[in-house]
Design an enzyme around this catalytic site. Structure first.
Site, PDB file in Angstrom:
ATOM      1  N   TYR A   1     -11.472  17.909  35.040  1.00 57.78           N
ATOM      2  CA  TYR A   1     -10.923  16.568  35.307  1.00 57.78           C
ATOM      3  C   TYR A   1     -10.279  15.985  34.039  1.00 57.78           C
ATOM      4  O   TYR A   1      -9.177  15.421  34.087  1.00 57.78           O
ATOM      5  CB  TYR A   1     -12.059  15.685  35.816  1.00 57.78           C
TER       6      TYR A   1
ATOM      7  N   SER B   1      -7.444   7.589  33.708  1.00 55.45           N
ATOM      8  CA  SER B   1      -8.892   7.382  33.603  1.00 55.45           C
ATOM      9  C   SER B   1      -9.249   7.180  32.139  1.00 55.45           C
ATOM     10  O   SER B   1      -8.484   7.580  31.246  1.00 55.45           O
ATOM     11  CB  SER B   1      -9.616   8.624  34.116  1.00 55.45           C
TER      12      SER B   1
END
Ligand SMILES: NC(=O)c1ccc[n+]([C@@H]2O[C@H](COP(=O)([O-])OP(=O)(O)OC[C@H]3O[C@@H](n4cnc5c(N)ncnc54)[C@H](OP(=O)(O)O)[C@@H]3O)[C@@H](O)[C@H]2O)c1
Length: 284
Positions: free
Chosen positions: A150, A137
């Site tokens: 995350y 990501s």
């Protein structure tokens, strides 16, 4: 680019979003796609769509090893690539995370990927070729407020992949990281579920900010700026599968390219200021 005919690819998290889209696109290109999902109803639906679908829950070692054994059995030991994709985002300020919440995030997003990768590598080593493609990501490159769990998981994937790439040098097995910015999928809806389930909001110093963040996550219609469809990620997966020398990192979307550049350019505190500005903007 080499022809893709009937090379086997195992993908996790194919119930929705990037996994589902990539499975379809790779099948159209002639790959033999093993599309996996953790819930039996999603496996049944994928089978109806004509996929060789298998159950694979990243939280369950038996499920991981069962799926790999089945794929290797059906392909006579020839699995060309693994696309590590299944994951979720655990929102919440770092001071509102407890051990169990962070552990759950890392169990799925990191430890599950590690166990699965290590289960397929012996077959790839025997074949003298293979591709490990990691769906990281933009938050594997930079941190944003309220996403610490995350971010921790994606930074871990980045570090693990950089290490693995060096360890596999010369084996014919390539490791590629894909770093998407915002992509249209069920990601926000699933993050909202994790937020409501794991985070005690009422007495948090972040109480007010959480309200805005919750409203944003609940608004399925409103895309963040520069959001792309999941095909943008699938295109990078295709390149990582077919290029003789895949890229180490694929920056998908303008925000990823921008933040990768700014991270290189700016001192850490200046970068913090930019990123705090992004958080303020999105939770207004
Ligand atoms: N969307 C974005 O903006 C974005 C940006 C950067 C990176 N990514 C990355 O892209 C990947 C795919 O996310 P997405 O955007 O496609 O979101 P998504 O639509 O929510 O898909 C996530 C997939 O992961 C699966 N999953 C979750 N926990 C799992 C577990 N324990 N075992 C197996 N599968 C599990 C989900 O299954 P269930 O349906 O059963 O929950 C679902 O199939 C993730 O790695 C994410 O970090 C997404």
């Amino acid at each position: 680019m080499s022809p893709s005919t009937s090379r086997a690819v195992l993908i996790t998290g194919c119930s929705t979003g990037i996994g589902a889209c990539t499975a379809r696109i790779l099948r159209e290109r002639g790959y033999r796609v093993f599309a996996t999902a953790r819930r039996s109803e999603d496996v049944a639906r994928l089978k109806q769509e004509g996929f060789e679908a298998l159950q694979l829950d990243l939280l369950d070692s038996a499920s991981i090893h069962g799926a790999v054994a089945e794929v290797l059995h059906r392909t006579d030991g020839h699995l060309y690539a693994l696309f590590n994709n299944g994951a979720y985002g655990q929102p919440g300020a770092v001071e509102d995370l407890n051990r169990a919440t962070l552990r759950a995030q890392l169990e799925t997003n990191v430890l599950g990927w590690l166990e699965l990768t290590n289960a397929v590598l012996p077959a790839m080593r025997r074949a003298g070729e293979g591709r490990i493609i990691q769906n990281s990501s933009v938050l594997g490159l930079v941190a944003l407020r309220l996403r610490g769990a995350y971010v921790t998981s994606k930074f871990a994937i980045e570090g693990m992949s950089d290490t693995l790439r060096q360890e596999l040098h010369g084996t014919g097995i390539h490791v590629a990281l894909i770093e998407p910015g915002p992509i249209r999928s069920e990601f926000r809806a699933n993050a909202l579920k994790a937020f409501r389930y794991h985070i005690q909001r009422d007495h948090s110093p972040w109480h007010e900010t959480y309200r805005a963040a919750e409203a944003r996550m609940a608004n399925a219609e409103a895309d963040a700026p520069f959001t792309l469809g999941p095909e943008a990620v699938a295109r990078c997966v295709v390149h990582a599968l077919e290029a003789r020398r895949p890229r180490v990192r694929y920056h998908v979307t303008f925000p990823t390219r921008l933040f990768a550049f700014l991270r290189w350019l700016l001192p850490a505190r200046a970068m913090d200021a930019v990123l705090r500005g992004v958080s303020r903007g999105e939770n207004r």
